[in-house]
Motif scaffolding. Structure first.
Motif, PDB file in Angstrom:
ATOM      1  N   ILE A 126      63.040 -36.799  12.479  1.00  0.00           N
ATOM      2  CA  ILE A 126      63.806 -36.053  11.481  1.00  0.00           C
ATOM      3  C   ILE A 126      63.329 -34.604  11.407  1.00  0.00           C
ATOM      4  O   ILE A 126      64.141 -33.666  11.357  1.00  0.00           O
ATOM      5  CB  ILE A 126      63.695 -36.731  10.103  1.00  0.00           C
ATOM      6  N   SER A 127      62.020 -34.400  11.410  1.00  0.00           N
ATOM      7  CA  SER A 127      61.477 -33.032  11.355  1.00  0.00           C
ATOM      8  C   SER A 127      61.905 -32.217  12.565  1.00  0.00           C
ATOM      9  O   SER A 127      62.241 -31.032  12.439  1.00  0.00           O
ATOM     10  CB  SER A 127      59.949 -33.072  11.263  1.00  0.00           C
ATOM     11  N   MET A 128      61.875 -32.815  13.749  1.00  0.00           N
ATOM     12  CA  MET A 128      62.320 -32.100  14.934  1.00  0.00           C
ATOM     13  C   MET A 128      63.773 -31.691  14.788  1.00  0.00           C
ATOM     14  O   MET A 128      64.155 -30.548  15.062  1.00  0.00           O
ATOM     15  CB  MET A 128      62.132 -32.963  16.187  1.00  0.00           C
ATOM     16  N   ASP A 129      64.619 -32.618  14.336  1.00  0.00           N
ATOM     17  CA  ASP A 129      66.043 -32.318  14.177  1.00  0.00           C
ATOM     18  C   ASP A 129      66.249 -31.203  13.143  1.00  0.00           C
ATOM     19  O   ASP A 129      67.076 -30.306  13.346  1.00  0.00           O
ATOM     20  CB  ASP A 129      66.789 -33.579  13.756  1.00  0.00           C
ATOM     21  N   GLU A 130      65.499 -31.235  12.054  1.00  0.00           N
ATOM     22  CA  GLU A 130      65.623 -30.186  11.043  1.00  0.00           C
ATOM     23  C   GLU A 130      65.328 -28.810  11.639  1.00  0.00           C
ATOM     24  O   GLU A 130      65.995 -27.817  11.304  1.00  0.00           O
ATOM     25  CB  GLU A 130      64.661 -30.465   9.893  1.00  0.00           C
ATOM     26  N   ASN A 131      64.344 -28.745  12.503  1.00  0.00           N
ATOM     27  CA  ASN A 131      63.974 -27.449  13.077  1.00  0.00           C
ATOM     28  C   ASN A 131      64.914 -27.011  14.184  1.00  0.00           C
ATOM     29  O   ASN A 131      65.067 -25.813  14.417  1.00  0.00           O
ATOM     30  CB  ASN A 131      62.516 -27.490  13.515  1.00  0.00           C
ATOM     31  N   VAL A 132      65.575 -27.942  14.854  1.00  0.00           N
ATOM     32  CA  VAL A 132      66.695 -27.570  15.713  1.00  0.00           C
ATOM     33  C   VAL A 132      67.762 -26.891  14.862  1.00  0.00           C
ATOM     34  O   VAL A 132      68.341 -25.864  15.242  1.00  0.00           O
ATOM     35  CB  VAL A 132      67.268 -28.799  16.436  1.00  0.00           C
ATOM     36  N   GLY A 133      68.004 -27.446  13.669  1.00  0.00           N
ATOM     37  CA  GLY A 133      68.965 -26.839  12.760  1.00  0.00           C
ATOM     38  C   GLY A 133      68.594 -25.427  12.349  1.00  0.00           C
ATOM     39  O   GLY A 133      69.464 -24.550  12.232  1.00  0.00           O
ATOM     40  N   LYS A 134      67.304 -25.169  12.121  1.00  0.00           N
ATOM     41  CA  LYS A 134      66.860 -23.823  11.767  1.00  0.00           C
ATOM     42  C   LYS A 134      67.167 -22.827  12.888  1.00  0.00           C
ATOM     43  O   LYS A 134      67.564 -21.686  12.640  1.00  0.00           O
ATOM     44  CB  LYS A 134      65.368 -23.824  11.464  1.00  0.00           C
ATOM     45  N   VAL A 135      66.982 -23.263  14.127  1.00  0.00           N
ATOM     46  CA  VAL A 135      67.273 -22.397  15.271  1.00  0.00           C
ATOM     47  C   VAL A 135      68.771 -22.123  15.368  1.00  0.00           C
ATOM     48  O   VAL A 135      69.197 -20.976  15.568  1.00  0.00           O
ATOM     49  CB  VAL A 135      66.743 -23.042  16.567  1.00  0.00           C
ATOM     50  N   LEU A 136      69.583 -23.158  15.210  1.00  0.00           N
ATOM     51  CA  LEU A 136      71.034 -22.967  15.257  1.00  0.00           C
ATOM     52  C   LEU A 136      71.499 -22.047  14.134  1.00  0.00           C
ATOM     53  O   LEU A 136      72.367 -21.183  14.337  1.00  0.00           O
ATOM     54  CB  LEU A 136      71.744 -24.317  15.176  1.00  0.00           C
ATOM     55  N   ASP A 137      70.925 -22.222  12.948  1.00  0.00           N
ATOM     56  CA  ASP A 137      71.288 -21.360  11.826  1.00  0.00           C
ATOM     57  C   ASP A 137      70.891 -19.907  12.089  1.00  0.00           C
ATOM     58  O   ASP A 137      71.615 -18.971  11.705  1.00  0.00           O
ATOM     59  CB  ASP A 137      70.612 -21.852  10.546  1.00  0.00           C
ATOM     60  N   ALA A 138      69.730 -19.695  12.730  1.00  0.00           N
ATOM     61  CA  ALA A 138      69.302 -18.331  13.047  1.00  0.00           C
ATOM     62  C   ALA A 138      70.254 -17.669  14.035  1.00  0.00           C
ATOM     63  O   ALA A 138      70.548 -16.472  13.921  1.00  0.00           O
ATOM     64  CB  ALA A 138      67.880 -18.349  13.599  1.00  0.00           C
ATOM     65  N   LEU A 139      70.733 -18.427  14.997  1.00  0.00           N
ATOM     66  CA  LEU A 139      71.711 -17.877  15.936  1.00  0.00           C
ATOM     67  C   LEU A 139      72.999 -17.503  15.214  1.00  0.00           C
ATOM     68  O   LEU A 139      73.593 -16.445  15.471  1.00  0.00           O
ATOM     69  CB  LEU A 139      71.992 -18.896  17.048  1.00  0.00           C
ATOM     70  N   ASP A 140      73.436 -18.359  14.284  1.00  0.00           N
ATOM     71  CA  ASP A 140      74.634 -18.051  13.492  1.00  0.00           C
ATOM     72  C   ASP A 140      74.421 -16.800  12.645  1.00  0.00           C
ATOM     73  O   ASP A 140      75.268 -15.892  12.626  1.00  0.00           O
ATOM     74  CB  ASP A 140      74.964 -19.230  12.573  1.00  0.00           C
ATOM     75  N   LYS A 141      73.300 -16.760  11.957  1.00  0.00           N
ATOM     76  CA  LYS A 141      73.012 -15.650  11.042  1.00  0.00           C
ATOM     77  C   LYS A 141      73.005 -14.315  11.766  1.00  0.00           C
ATOM     78  O   LYS A 141      73.452 -13.286  11.218  1.00  0.00           O
ATOM     79  CB  LYS A 141      71.654 -15.896  10.377  1.00  0.00           C
ATOM     80  N   ASN A 142      72.513 -14.305  12.990  1.00  0.00           N
ATOM     81  CA  ASN A 142      72.406 -13.055  13.753  1.00  0.00           C
ATOM     82  C   ASN A 142      73.590 -12.798  14.669  1.00  0.00           C
ATOM     83  O   ASN A 142      73.551 -11.873  15.486  1.00  0.00           O
ATOM     84  CB  ASN A 142      71.109 -13.074  14.560  1.00  0.00           C
ATOM     85  N   GLY A 143      74.641 -13.588  14.534  1.00  0.00           N
ATOM     86  CA  GLY A 143      75.854 -13.385  15.332  1.00  0.00           C
ATOM     87  C   GLY A 143      75.675 -13.654  16.803  1.00  0.00           C
ATOM     88  O   GLY A 143      76.373 -13.074  17.644  1.00  0.00           O
ATOM     89  N   LEU A 144      74.768 -14.566  17.147  1.00  0.00           N
ATOM     90  CA  LEU A 144      74.403 -14.807  18.543  1.00  0.00           C
ATOM     91  C   LEU A 144      74.918 -16.139  19.098  1.00  0.00           C
ATOM     92  O   LEU A 144      74.800 -16.380  20.293  1.00  0.00           O
ATOM     93  CB  LEU A 144      72.874 -14.779  18.686  1.00  0.00           C
ATOM     94  N   ALA A 145      75.444 -16.989  18.243  1.00  0.00           N
ATOM     95  CA  ALA A 145      75.746 -18.355  18.669  1.00  0.00           C
ATOM     96  C   ALA A 145      76.784 -18.397  19.791  1.00  0.00           C
ATOM     97  O   ALA A 145      76.661 -19.202  20.724  1.00  0.00           O
ATOM     98  CB  ALA A 145      76.233 -19.177  17.481  1.00  0.00           C
ATOM     99  N   GLU A 146      77.788 -17.548  19.729  1.00  0.00           N
ATOM    100  CA  GLU A 146      78.896 -17.611  20.688  1.00  0.00           C
ATOM    101  C   GLU A 146      78.420 -17.429  22.126  1.00  0.00           C
ATOM    102  O   GLU A 146      78.879 -18.130  23.033  1.00  0.00           O
ATOM    103  CB  GLU A 146      79.934 -16.542  20.347  1.00  0.00           C
ATOM    104  N   ASN A 147      77.507 -16.505  22.339  1.00  0.00           N
ATOM    105  CA  ASN A 147      77.068 -16.225  23.702  1.00  0.00           C
ATOM    106  C   ASN A 147      75.595 -16.577  23.914  1.00  0.00           C
ATOM    107  O   ASN A 147      74.863 -15.863  24.591  1.00  0.00           O
ATOM    108  CB  ASN A 147      77.313 -14.763  24.079  1.00  0.00           C
ATOM    109  N   THR A 148      75.176 -17.680  23.343  1.00  0.00           N
ATOM    110  CA  THR A 148      73.839 -18.214  23.595  1.00  0.00           C
ATOM    111  C   THR A 148      73.965 -19.619  24.168  1.00  0.00           C
ATOM    112  O   THR A 148      74.634 -20.474  23.580  1.00  0.00           O
ATOM    113  CB  THR A 148      72.994 -18.261  22.312  1.00  0.00           C
ATOM    114  N   ILE A 149      73.348 -19.835  25.314  1.00  0.00           N
ATOM    115  CA  ILE A 149      73.279 -21.164  25.913  1.00  0.00           C
ATOM    116  C   ILE A 149      72.121 -21.898  25.246  1.00  0.00           C
ATOM    117  O   ILE A 149      70.971 -21.470  25.345  1.00  0.00           O
ATOM    118  CB  ILE A 149      73.049 -21.087  27.429  1.00  0.00           C
ATOM    119  N   VAL A 150      72.426 -22.985  24.567  1.00  0.00           N
ATOM    120  CA  VAL A 150      71.397 -23.827  23.958  1.00  0.00           C
ATOM    121  C   VAL A 150      71.367 -25.146  24.725  1.00  0.00           C
ATOM    122  O   VAL A 150      72.399 -25.808  24.872  1.00  0.00           O
ATOM    123  CB  VAL A 150      71.665 -24.093  22.472  1.00  0.00           C
TER     124      VAL A 150
END
Length: 470
Positions: free
Chosen positions: A263-287
């Protein structure tokens, strides 16, 4: 020549022309994508709820990644143990080409060679993935589990919380996490802990997530590559008290700890995804997310006497066996790629792929030129995922652990090779028998013979192991 020059021997084999280096020549966008490579440690094929098997605990952030990207159902790593897998992933070539067959080959002392960042068991002619991206102008970062030469030093631009093998999840009274940023790699398989034991202590998985977010925010204005290599949910069994209610349905305390760590690992994957969203990077980031091998048998050091030792930490779903074996449960793993700018979301890809494919896939997407001396054993997956190619990316895959045995998969057929190499054989039809329950050697001896030749040819290319006494 040096007294002991395994890197140069390996380089000679790579450059011998037996199998040519992979090319990188398909069309790519001029807007280079960022790359976030996320590695789970001992996450089983059945552990993520998006795979629909045992569903031990919810994994909403990894499920989101799959829903917004491509989920692979026939994905493999190159070894059932972590060290060789990481060598192959980050070098782009089978680790056996460097004499790395098993974990002990990763940290054994090499006679006559004092390893440095410029001269170590991976030959200097073979650039690691992040080194190729550095040459292409990417900012590169590593957070967490390394496991390659020269620990705790690396050639990334930035490194944080480097772990060679495993680490404690809670700090000691001085704030130090045992196994982290230490000059000598150790194996701290110690206390079972539901923490924190002291108010304000940061859980190590949260630390890795926080440092990854900091890297993303720091480099949001330039192309970057981040390798977030979790130690979770690998032992030692240490988890957060706040997750105890979420795992109370699990049948043993060991599995409850494991579930909380997942669960903790999954939560921190979420933090990374949220950071990409917040910085406008999600569209052109390969995860990319995958596991380094299958789920682990129990590590029971310092476990209470009443705990069962007959426990698997996690689940391989419908697959046979666990980490450390060449059955499917040891080498077939969850694997997800998301790139909104380049890939249609919600795909489920059922053809065979490998962790070896990450290097050429990322470099081609990034328009990063791979040196002529760098041997790549994988393929660029993008033409397959966009429909430009319709055949199977990897028809034949190999696994070899020296005296531990190995396997070869060719289409639907898999030949399992027992310890010692010269003994037991088992043949499975994976299309009809995913759980590897029925040995077909006697029914199809001609297929056994054909796969034996392929396996022998593969092994014949390789140097001896770096630690022959394993």
């Amino acid at each position: 020549m040096k007294k002991f020059d395994i890197p140069l021997i390996a380089a000679a084999i790579i450059l011998s022309g037996l199998i040519p280096a992979a090319a990188t020549n398909h069309d790519v966008s001029s807007a280079r994508p960022n790359v976030v490579l996320i590695i789970g440690d001992d996450v089983g094929y059945g552990d993520l709820s998006c795979y629909g098997y045992d569903n031990l605990v919810p994994t909403p952030n990894l499920d989101r990644l799959a829903a917004e990207g491509v989920r692979f159902t026939d994905a493999y790593v190159t070894s059932p143990v972590c060290g060789p897998t990481r060598y192959a992933l980050l070098s782009g070539a089978y680790s056996q080409r460097f004499g790395v067959q098993w974990n002990t080959d990763c940290w054994s002392k090499l006679p006559g060679l004092e390893e440095t960042l410029d001269n170590h068991r991976v030959p200097p002619t073979q650039k690691l993935l992040h080194e190729t991206l550095t040459d292409a102008g990417y900012a590169t970062g590593l957070v967490g589990h390394w496991g390659l030469p020269c620990y705790p030093q690396t050639t990334h631009d930035e490194t944080k919380s480097i772990v060679h093998y495993m680490a404690h999840y809670w700090p000691d009274e001085t704030g130090h996490y045992l196994g982290v940023n230490e000059p000598i790699a150790i194996s701290p398989r110690k206390r079972v802990i539901w923490g924190p034991e002291r108010e304000g202590d940061e859980y190590f998985t949260d630390r890795l997530g926080r440092q990854s977010v900091e890297f993303i925010e720091k480099h949001a204005g330039e192309p970057f590559y981040l390798n977030l290599a979790f130690t979770a949910p690998h032992s030692p069994m240490q988890a957060k008290k706040v997750h105890q209610d979420a795992v109370k349905h699990l049948p043993s305390e060991a599995l409850r700890l494991y579930g909380a760590m997942l669960i903790s690992m999954d939560e921190n994957v979420g933090k990374v995804l949220d950071a990409l969203d917040k910085n406008g990077l999600a569209e052109n980031t390969i995860v990319i997310f995958f596991s380094d091998n299958g789920p682990s048998p129990a590590f029971n050091e310092d476990w209470p006497e009443e705990w069962s030792r007959d426990v698997v930490l996690g689940t391989a779903g419908p697959l046979r066996d666990t980490k450390g074996t060449f059955y499917e449960g040891g080498i077939k793993i969850p694997y997800i790629i998301r790139w909104p700018a380049g890939l249609e979301k919600g795909q489920v890809y059922e053809k065979t792929i490998s962790s070896l494919d990450i290097y050429p896939t990322v470099c081609n997407a990034a328009n990063a030129s791979v040196s002529e001396t760098t041997r790549l054993d994988g393929v660029d997956l993008m033409p397959y995922l966009t429909g430009k190619k319709t055949d199977t990316p990897n028809k034949t895959l190999f696994w070899w652990g020296g005296s531990k045995g190995g396997a070869v998969k060719d289409g639907k057929w898999k030949l399992w090779i027992g310890p010692g190499g010269g003994g037991e054989r088992k043949l499975f039809n994976l299309e009809e028998d995913l759980g590897e329950t029925t040995d077909l050697c006697k029914i199809h001896p001609e297929i056994v013979a054909s796969l034996e030749v392929k396996f022998s040819d593969f092994c014949a290319q390789m140097p001896p192991p770096l630690n022959p006494k394993k």
